[in-house]
Design a protein around this motif. Structure first.
Motif, mmCIF file in Angstrom:
data_model
loop_
_atom_site.group_PDB
_atom_site.id
_atom_site.type_symbol
_atom_site.label_atom_id
_atom_site.label_comp_id
_atom_site.label_asym_id
_atom_site.label_seq_id
_atom_site.Cartn_x
_atom_site.Cartn_y
_atom_site.Cartn_z
ATOM 1 N N ALA A 1 5.522 15.026 -4.930
ATOM 2 C CA ALA A 1 5.676 14.722 -6.610
ATOM 3 C C ALA A 1 6.750 13.162 -6.392
ATOM 4 O O ALA A 1 6.077 12.228 -7.081
ATOM 5 C CB ALA A 1 6.065 15.664 -7.504
ATOM 6 N N ASN A 2 7.321 13.380 -5.677
ATOM 7 C CA ASN A 2 8.100 11.875 -5.521
ATOM 8 C C ASN A 2 7.769 10.857 -5.120
ATOM 9 O O ASN A 2 7.964 9.624 -5.684
ATOM 10 C CB ASN A 2 9.493 12.485 -4.482
ATOM 11 N N THR A 3 6.689 10.959 -4.132
ATOM 12 C CA THR A 3 5.706 10.098 -4.035
ATOM 13 C C THR A 3 4.864 9.429 -5.764
ATOM 14 O O THR A 3 4.619 8.078 -5.440
ATOM 15 C CB THR A 3 4.415 10.815 -3.031
ATOM 16 N N VAL A 4 4.422 10.112 -6.052
ATOM 17 C CA VAL A 4 3.758 9.595 -7.413
ATOM 18 C C VAL A 4 4.684 9.251 -8.673
ATOM 19 O O VAL A 4 4.332 8.499 -9.227
ATOM 20 C CB VAL A 4 2.722 10.704 -7.869
ATOM 21 N N THR A 5 5.532 9.849 -8.367
ATOM 22 C CA THR A 5 6.575 9.037 -9.436
ATOM 23 C C THR A 5 7.241 8.017 -8.686
ATOM 24 O O THR A 5 7.223 7.209 -9.639
ATOM 25 C CB THR A 5 8.146 9.725 -9.186
ATOM 26 N N ARG B 1 0.784 -1.147 0.063
ATOM 27 C CA ARG B 1 -0.335 -0.285 -0.235
ATOM 28 C C ARG B 1 0.651 1.278 0.280
ATOM 29 O O ARG B 1 0.339 2.370 0.013
ATOM 30 C CB ARG B 1 -0.585 0.111 1.205
ATOM 31 N N VAL B 2 2.215 1.235 0.349
ATOM 32 C CA VAL B 2 3.093 2.130 0.799
ATOM 33 C C VAL B 2 4.536 2.149 -0.499
ATOM 34 O O VAL B 2 4.838 1.541 -0.984
ATOM 35 C CB VAL B 2 3.680 1.780 1.685
ATOM 36 N N ASP B 3 3.584 3.453 -2.151
ATOM 37 C CA ASP B 3 4.845 3.954 -2.308
ATOM 38 C C ASP B 3 5.894 4.116 -1.687
ATOM 39 O O ASP B 3 7.269 4.222 -2.679
ATOM 40 C CB ASP B 3 3.940 4.892 -3.198
ATOM 41 N N ALA B 4 5.666 4.985 -1.163
ATOM 42 C CA ALA B 4 7.283 5.804 -1.040
ATOM 43 C C ALA B 4 7.035 5.960 0.764
ATOM 44 O O ALA B 4 5.500 7.056 1.115
ATOM 45 C CB ALA B 4 7.157 7.396 -1.535
ATOM 46 N N MET B 5 7.826 6.843 1.526
ATOM 47 C CA MET B 5 7.864 7.106 2.728
ATOM 48 C C MET B 5 9.165 7.827 3.335
ATOM 49 O O MET B 5 9.596 8.334 2.192
ATOM 50 C CB MET B 5 7.873 6.239 3.613
ATOM 51 N N ILE B 6 9.002 8.696 4.085
ATOM 52 C CA ILE B 6 10.120 9.799 4.299
ATOM 53 C C ILE B 6 10.137 9.477 6.328
ATOM 54 O O ILE B 6 9.389 8.770 6.848
ATOM 55 C CB ILE B 6 9.038 10.981 5.184
ATOM 56 N N VAL B 7 10.953 9.179 6.301
ATOM 57 C CA VAL B 7 11.795 9.354 8.483
ATOM 58 C C VAL B 7 11.992 10.716 8.567
ATOM 59 O O VAL B 7 12.391 11.239 7.638
ATOM 60 C CB VAL B 7 12.812 8.335 8.125
ATOM 61 N N GLN B 8 11.067 11.590 9.208
ATOM 62 C CA GLN B 8 11.108 12.842 9.024
ATOM 63 C C GLN B 8 11.902 13.144 10.358
ATOM 64 O O GLN B 8 12.476 12.625 11.791
ATOM 65 C CB GLN B 8 9.810 13.202 10.604
ATOM 66 N N LEU B 9 13.204 14.081 10.262
ATOM 67 C CA LEU B 9 14.492 14.264 10.316
ATOM 68 C C LEU B 9 14.129 15.399 10.829
ATOM 69 O O LEU B 9 13.688 16.391 10.680
ATOM 70 C CB LEU B 9 15.261 14.087 9.121
ATOM 71 N N ARG C 1 14.561 12.651 -6.432
ATOM 72 C CA ARG C 1 15.176 13.899 -5.780
ATOM 73 C C ARG C 1 15.886 14.268 -4.282
ATOM 74 O O ARG C 1 13.673 14.335 -4.275
ATOM 75 C CB ARG C 1 15.235 14.878 -6.828
ATOM 76 N N PRO C 2 15.918 14.820 -3.591
ATOM 77 C CA PRO C 2 16.539 15.750 -2.542
ATOM 78 C C PRO C 2 14.797 16.470 -2.448
ATOM 79 O O PRO C 2 15.029 17.470 -3.688
ATOM 80 C CB PRO C 2 17.659 15.981 -2.184
ATOM 81 N N ALA C 3 13.639 16.732 -1.557
ATOM 82 C CA ALA C 3 12.447 17.734 -1.960
ATOM 83 C C ALA C 3 12.998 19.124 -1.931
ATOM 84 O O ALA C 3 12.346 19.910 -2.577
ATOM 85 C CB ALA C 3 11.805 17.188 -0.778
ATOM 86 N N THR C 4 13.822 18.909 -1.425
ATOM 87 C CA THR C 4 13.777 20.828 -0.562
ATOM 88 C C THR C 4 14.584 21.547 -2.215
ATOM 89 O O THR C 4 14.221 22.609 -2.362
ATOM 90 C CB THR C 4 14.695 21.243 0.329
ATOM 91 N N PRO C 5 15.894 21.163 -2.400
ATOM 92 C CA PRO C 5 16.636 21.620 -3.649
ATOM 93 C C PRO C 5 15.643 21.298 -5.147
ATOM 94 O O PRO C 5 15.325 22.302 -5.376
ATOM 95 C CB PRO C 5 17.850 20.277 -3.640
ATOM 96 N N PRO D 1 15.354 1.813 -2.068
ATOM 97 C CA PRO D 1 15.058 3.573 -2.866
ATOM 98 C C PRO D 1 14.470 3.907 -3.469
ATOM 99 O O PRO D 1 14.199 4.333 -4.108
ATOM 100 C CB PRO D 1 16.183 2.845 -3.722
ATOM 101 N N ALA D 2 13.618 2.646 -3.834
ATOM 102 C CA ALA D 2 12.720 3.433 -4.998
ATOM 103 C C ALA D 2 11.744 3.599 -4.535
ATOM 104 O O ALA D 2 10.689 4.131 -4.505
ATOM 105 C CB ALA D 2 11.951 1.694 -5.698
ATOM 106 N N LYS D 3 10.882 3.828 -2.957
ATOM 107 C CA LYS D 3 10.102 4.260 -2.187
ATOM 108 C C LYS D 3 10.767 5.460 -0.780
ATOM 109 O O LYS D 3 10.079 5.712 -0.165
ATOM 110 C CB LYS D 3 9.970 3.411 -0.901
ATOM 111 N N ASP D 4 11.761 6.207 -1.949
ATOM 112 C CA ASP D 4 12.314 6.966 -1.213
ATOM 113 C C ASP D 4 11.953 9.113 -1.282
ATOM 114 O O ASP D 4 11.975 8.897 -2.345
ATOM 115 C CB ASP D 4 14.086 7.127 -2.139
ATOM 116 N N ALA D 5 10.705 8.589 -0.675
ATOM 117 C CA ALA D 5 9.869 9.752 -0.609
ATOM 118 C C ALA D 5 11.050 11.740 -1.095
ATOM 119 O O ALA D 5 9.878 12.685 -1.570
ATOM 120 C CB ALA D 5 8.626 10.472 0.165
ATOM 121 N N ASP D 6 11.614 11.114 -0.052
ATOM 122 C CA ASP D 6 12.436 13.105 0.359
ATOM 123 C C ASP D 6 13.612 12.847 -0.644
ATOM 124 O O ASP D 6 14.874 13.622 -0.798
ATOM 125 C CB ASP D 6 13.136 13.061 1.586
#
Ligand code: NAP
Length: 284
Positions: A273-277, A90-98, A138-142, A115-120
């Motif tokens: 955007a990363n999650t849907v990608t 059910r999970v396409d991507a995830m983040i570990v909140q830092l 790609r890293p979300a902020t940059p 790495p295929a589920k790396d939302a950040d």
């Protein structure tokens, strides 16, 4: 002169609309996109960020899964949770909140993500692909900042981009993205040991401040007509402020991102955007 405001609200809303369309297209193919967050401890700022990520995911039509571990969780517990999500369809991507609470290794927890589920976009594999100018997470902020530059048609080719900050979260990937082929800025990466930092900042056509010090850069440190990207989010008695003194910078720059209402909103949009990608790649 008063600078153009680069509105994170406007660009993020365009990105979110695109994401919602892509999520809906996957739903028509029978696939509901899912984003999971793993948070450890009770850091109030992190709780606010995590809530806003869930809200944004749900608004885009995604399922969102919220896993909250106690502050005294062991490293192995965090990584076990991540590994369970790696194998959760059910999970396409995830983040570990830092950041994680003291004593836990955030980098190691991120490295446990598939790495295929790396939302950040912060997994070492994805950062490696980024250095090779490949990959799609790609890293979300940059990457949110790149999207803003693109949206506002800000030219980068041959420009001198000075990035203050060299974290793996913001500064380093920002340097890779601005210096990549096709973007073609000439990048200087500055940090706390940089000599004559303000002289350097004054030469920048594009100045990115990712320092974590309230109003560290002011109008005197900015070249007239420069584009100023303020990544900083600092909690002060005056509320949230950036690394740039907005009032003086706006008089000198040609364009500037506000805080709040700038880069921060782009980070959440890029995460979606990363999650849907990731979901599109998984769907084939
Ligand atoms: P970080 O890991 O603490 O890195 C800060 C960087 O700034 C380091 O490279 C450090 O140099 C440099 N620095 C610190 N003091 C300096 C000084 N006096 N002169 C020159 N350079 C200096 O922080 P980060 O995770 O990159 O975050 C930076 C800021 O962006 C924070 O305010 C954070 O809250 C914010 N942020 C915002 C978003 C968003 O979505 N808008 C996302 C992530 C982070 P050294 O390497 O030499 O120590």
């Amino acid at each position: 002169m008063s600078a153009q405001i680069l509105s994170g609200k406007e660009v993020a809303s365009a990105v979110r609309a695109e994401v919602a369309t892509r999520v809906a297209a996957l739903k028509e193919r029978g696939r509901t996109v899912g984003l999971a967050t793993v948070m450890v401890g009770e850091d109030p700022a992190s709780e606010v960020y995590v809530r806003s990520k869930h809200r944004a995911a749900e608004r885009a039509g995604m399922l969102s899964f919220d896993y909250h571990l106690p502050a005294d969780a062991a490293q192995e517990q965090v990584e076990t949770r991540v590994r369970k999500l790696n194998s959760d369809d059910r999970v396409d991507a995830m983040i570990v909140q830092l950041p994680l609470p003291t004593g836990l290794d955030g980098n190691q927890a991120v490295a446990a993500i598939d790495p295929a589920k790396d939302a950040d976009g912060l997994h070492p594999y994805n950062l490696g692909l980024l250095a090779m100018e490949r990959g799609h997470l790609r890293p979300a902020t940059p990457s949110g900042i790149m999207r803003m530059l693109d949206y506002y048609d800000i030219a980068t080719t041959g420009k001198l981009a000075v990035i203050i900050g060299r974290s793996f979260l913001v500064g380093k990937p920002m340097a890779l993205l601005l210096g990549a082929k096709g973007v073609d800025a000439t990048v200087v990466q500055a940090h706390s040991r940089t000599r004559d930092l303000f002289d350097l900042a004054r030469r920048a056509d594009i100045l990115v401040a990712a320092i974590g010090r309230p109003r560290f850069i002011n109008g005197d440190h900015i070249k007239p007509g420069a584009v100023v990207i303020d990544v900083g989010i600092n909690r002060t008695d005056d509320g949230l402020v950036g690394d740039v003194d907005f009032a003086s910078a706006i008089e000198v720059a040609s364009a500037i991102t506000p805080v709040p209402g700038g880069v921060g909103l782009m980070t959440v949009a890029s995460l979606l955007a990363n999650t849907v990608t990731a979901a599109e790649h998984a769907a084939g």
